[in-house]
Scaffold this motif. Structure first.
Motif, PDB file in Angstrom:
ATOM      1  N   TYR B  33     -29.596  29.855 -86.719  1.00 29.49           N
ATOM      2  CA  TYR B  33     -29.780  31.296 -86.741  1.00 29.49           C
ATOM      3  C   TYR B  33     -31.204  31.619 -86.328  1.00 29.49           C
ATOM      4  O   TYR B  33     -32.143  30.919 -86.695  1.00 29.49           O
ATOM      5  CB  TYR B  33     -29.496  31.856 -88.144  1.00 29.49           C
ATOM      6  CG  TYR B  33     -28.127  31.489 -88.644  1.00 29.49           C
ATOM      7  CD1 TYR B  33     -27.926  30.295 -89.340  1.00 29.49           C
ATOM      8  CD2 TYR B  33     -27.031  32.313 -88.405  1.00 29.49           C
ATOM      9  CE1 TYR B  33     -26.663  29.935 -89.776  1.00 29.49           C
ATOM     10  CE2 TYR B  33     -25.774  31.956 -88.851  1.00 29.49           C
ATOM     11  CZ  TYR B  33     -25.594  30.765 -89.524  1.00 29.49           C
ATOM     12  OH  TYR B  33     -24.338  30.413 -89.956  1.00 29.49           O
ATOM     13  N   PHE B  35     -34.204  34.693 -86.008  1.00 23.44           N
ATOM     14  CA  PHE B  35     -34.621  35.935 -86.639  1.00 23.44           C
ATOM     15  C   PHE B  35     -35.897  36.449 -85.975  1.00 23.44           C
ATOM     16  O   PHE B  35     -36.706  35.680 -85.447  1.00 23.44           O
ATOM     17  CB  PHE B  35     -34.943  35.717 -88.126  1.00 23.44           C
ATOM     18  CG  PHE B  35     -33.828  35.156 -88.952  1.00 23.44           C
ATOM     19  CD1 PHE B  35     -33.521  33.803 -88.918  1.00 23.44           C
ATOM     20  CD2 PHE B  35     -33.099  35.989 -89.790  1.00 23.44           C
ATOM     21  CE1 PHE B  35     -32.494  33.275 -89.706  1.00 23.44           C
ATOM     22  CE2 PHE B  35     -32.079  35.471 -90.583  1.00 23.44           C
ATOM     23  CZ  PHE B  35     -31.777  34.121 -90.534  1.00 23.44           C
ATOM     24  N   ARG B  50     -31.022  39.258 -86.741  1.00 23.30           N
ATOM     25  CA  ARG B  50     -30.537  37.898 -86.916  1.00 23.30           C
ATOM     26  C   ARG B  50     -29.497  37.636 -85.840  1.00 23.30           C
ATOM     27  O   ARG B  50     -28.670  38.490 -85.526  1.00 23.30           O
ATOM     28  CB  ARG B  50     -29.894  37.718 -88.288  1.00 23.30           C
ATOM     29  CG  ARG B  50     -29.154  36.423 -88.493  1.00 23.30           C
ATOM     30  CD  ARG B  50     -28.439  36.396 -89.834  1.00 23.30           C
ATOM     31  NE  ARG B  50     -27.569  37.542 -89.987  1.00 23.30           N
ATOM     32  CZ  ARG B  50     -27.692  38.420 -90.988  1.00 23.30           C
ATOM     33  NH1 ARG B  50     -28.648  38.272 -91.899  1.00 23.30           N
ATOM     34  NH2 ARG B  50     -26.872  39.438 -91.079  1.00 23.30           N
ATOM     35  N   SER B  95     -33.468  29.228 -88.612  1.00 22.48           N
ATOM     36  CA  SER B  95     -32.851  28.571 -89.760  1.00 22.48           C
ATOM     37  C   SER B  95     -31.699  27.748 -89.227  1.00 22.48           C
ATOM     38  O   SER B  95     -30.918  28.235 -88.405  1.00 22.48           O
ATOM     39  CB  SER B  95     -32.344  29.617 -90.754  1.00 22.48           C
ATOM     40  OG  SER B  95     -31.594  29.006 -91.776  1.00 22.48           O
ATOM     41  N   ARG B  97     -28.556  24.602 -89.939  1.00 15.61           N
ATOM     42  CA  ARG B  97     -27.736  23.890 -90.913  1.00 15.61           C
ATOM     43  C   ARG B  97     -28.294  22.491 -91.092  1.00 15.61           C
ATOM     44  O   ARG B  97     -29.251  22.100 -90.468  1.00 15.61           O
ATOM     45  CB  ARG B  97     -26.284  23.835 -90.432  1.00 15.61           C
ATOM     46  CG  ARG B  97     -25.535  25.130 -90.664  1.00 15.61           C
ATOM     47  CD  ARG B  97     -24.039  24.916 -90.557  1.00 15.61           C
ATOM     48  NE  ARG B  97     -23.310  26.119 -90.926  1.00 15.61           N
ATOM     49  CZ  ARG B  97     -22.965  26.407 -92.178  1.00 15.61           C
ATOM     50  NH1 ARG B  97     -23.271  25.604 -93.152  1.00 15.61           N
ATOM     51  NH2 ARG B  97     -22.305  27.509 -92.439  1.00 15.61           N
ATOM     52  N   LEU B 101     -31.163  23.503 -94.664  1.00 23.71           N
ATOM     53  CA  LEU B 101     -30.443  24.762 -94.789  1.00 23.71           C
ATOM     54  C   LEU B 101     -31.191  25.752 -95.672  1.00 23.71           C
ATOM     55  O   LEU B 101     -31.626  25.412 -96.768  1.00 23.71           O
ATOM     56  CB  LEU B 101     -29.067  24.486 -95.389  1.00 23.71           C
ATOM     57  CG  LEU B 101     -28.089  25.655 -95.378  1.00 23.71           C
ATOM     58  CD1 LEU B 101     -27.771  26.042 -93.955  1.00 23.71           C
ATOM     59  CD2 LEU B 101     -26.828  25.275 -96.125  1.00 23.71           C
ATOM     60  N   GLY B 102     -31.308  26.960 -95.180  1.00 25.25           N
ATOM     61  CA  GLY B 102     -31.890  28.031 -95.976  1.00 25.25           C
ATOM     62  C   GLY B 102     -33.324  28.332 -95.612  1.00 25.25           C
ATOM     63  O   GLY B 102     -33.710  29.481 -95.525  1.00 25.25           O
ATOM     64  N   ARG B 103     -34.134  27.302 -95.397  1.00 22.99           N
ATOM     65  CA  ARG B 103     -35.537  27.572 -95.128  1.00 22.99           C
ATOM     66  C   ARG B 103     -35.683  28.121 -93.716  1.00 22.99           C
ATOM     67  O   ARG B 103     -34.931  27.785 -92.823  1.00 22.99           O
ATOM     68  CB  ARG B 103     -36.386  26.322 -95.283  1.00 22.99           C
ATOM     69  CG  ARG B 103     -36.118  25.267 -94.216  1.00 22.99           C
ATOM     70  CD  ARG B 103     -37.227  24.276 -94.118  1.00 22.99           C
ATOM     71  NE  ARG B 103     -37.286  23.351 -95.223  1.00 22.99           N
ATOM     72  CZ  ARG B 103     -38.146  22.337 -95.291  1.00 22.99           C
ATOM     73  NH1 ARG B 103     -39.017  22.154 -94.323  1.00 22.99           N
ATOM     74  NH2 ARG B 103     -38.152  21.531 -96.323  1.00 22.99           N
ATOM     75  N   LEU B 104     -36.703  28.959 -93.548  1.00 23.58           N
ATOM     76  CA  LEU B 104     -37.022  29.511 -92.237  1.00 23.58           C
ATOM     77  C   LEU B 104     -38.198  28.749 -91.635  1.00 23.58           C
ATOM     78  O   LEU B 104     -39.160  28.428 -92.328  1.00 23.58           O
ATOM     79  CB  LEU B 104     -37.390  30.992 -92.347  1.00 23.58           C
ATOM     80  CG  LEU B 104     -36.264  31.955 -92.722  1.00 23.58           C
ATOM     81  CD1 LEU B 104     -36.813  33.351 -92.963  1.00 23.58           C
ATOM     82  CD2 LEU B 104     -35.207  31.988 -91.638  1.00 23.58           C
ATOM     83  N   PHE B 106     -41.017  29.292 -88.902  1.00 19.72           N
ATOM     84  CA  PHE B 106     -41.644  30.407 -88.197  1.00 19.72           C
ATOM     85  C   PHE B 106     -42.520  29.937 -87.054  1.00 19.72           C
ATOM     86  O   PHE B 106     -43.106  28.857 -87.094  1.00 19.72           O
ATOM     87  CB  PHE B 106     -42.547  31.199 -89.160  1.00 19.72           C
ATOM     88  CG  PHE B 106     -41.819  32.075 -90.122  1.00 19.72           C
ATOM     89  CD1 PHE B 106     -41.401  31.576 -91.342  1.00 19.72           C
ATOM     90  CD2 PHE B 106     -41.558  33.403 -89.817  1.00 19.72           C
ATOM     91  CE1 PHE B 106     -40.743  32.388 -92.254  1.00 19.72           C
ATOM     92  CE2 PHE B 106     -40.902  34.220 -90.717  1.00 19.72           C
ATOM     93  CZ  PHE B 106     -40.495  33.713 -91.933  1.00 19.72           C
TER      94      PHE B 106
END
Lengths: 116, 116
Positions: B33, B35, B50, B95, B97, B101-104, B106
């Motif tokens: 994903y 963002f 997103r 982000s 899988r 998973l979950g952390r971004l 940057f």
């Protein structure tokens, strides 16, 4: 609906002192994240809570950093003892569902920590 | 490993000009994903968009548009007819899988200044 809040907004401490940062996520958000941005660099992940459990703490720089989330509500991040390189902006974020990686994370305004 | 690169550190434009912020990402995951977040002077990161890895359709929201191209691993952001209120730091994030998973992740951010 209140957003993510962080306290304090600024903290200036001397090397060797202890500082505790607090984050209040959006009500009902099970997932809570801590990130840090050192000046001029990217925002880096520190750790992820799901409710009161640490889901991923692989981003914590060393054992001087301790994060807690008692009762699955607010979270604290303690730095003890603080070093010069700990200076930066500490962001907290929360999301309703973190399991897929697709969830929007809502960020707080950050705590600017300066270690002298 | 996941990585996001925002090569433009600072961009200055005059009001009403169009401006494109570049974002290049790296990941081996097939499900991920992307963002964009905006950080105004007040400090908090504001979610803008997103995109998931299976949806390459471009998106337009008012003066904002996003161009996602998997072939070049890019997710660029264009502001049309820029305004002074668009002045902010813009972050691209990823982000994925898998174990992260979950952390971004940057990029370093692009400081956009729009002059009147």
């Amino acid at each position: 609906e209140a957003g993510v809040t962080q306290f304090p907004s600024h903290s200036v401490i001397e090397k060797g002192q202890t500082v505790t940062l607090r984050c209040d996520p959006i009500s009902g958000h099970d997932n809570l994240y801590w990130y840090r941005r050192v000046m001029g660099k990217e925002i880096k992940f520190l750790l992820h809570f799901v409710k009161e459990s640490k889901q991923d703490e692989s981003g914590m720089p060393n054992n001087r950093f301790l994060a807690e989330r008692t009762g699955g509500t607010y979270s604290t991040l303690k730095v003890q003892p603080a070093e010069l390189e700990d200076s930066g902006v500490y962001f907290c974020a929360s999301s309703r569902q973190g399991g897929t990686g697709s969830d929007e994370q809502f960020f707080g305004p950050g705590t600017r920590l300066t270690v002298l | 490993a996941q990585k996001v690169t925002q090569a433009q550190t600072e961009i200055s434009v005059v009001e009403k000009e169009d401006v494109t912020l570049d974002c290049v990402y790296e990941t081996r995951d097939t499900t991920y994903y992307l963002f964009w977040y905006k950080q105004p002077p007040s400090g908090e990161l504001v979610f803008l968009i997103r995109r998931n890895s299976f949806d390459e359709q471009n998106e337009i929201s008012g003066r904002y548009s996003w161009n996602f191209q998997k072939s070049t691993s890019s997710f660029n952001f264009t502001i049309t007819a820029s305004q002074v209120v668009d002045s902010a730091v813009y972050f691209c994030a990823l982000s994925a899988r898998g174990s992260t998973l979950g952390r971004l992740y940057f990029g370093r951010g692009t400081q956009l200044t729009v002059w009147p």
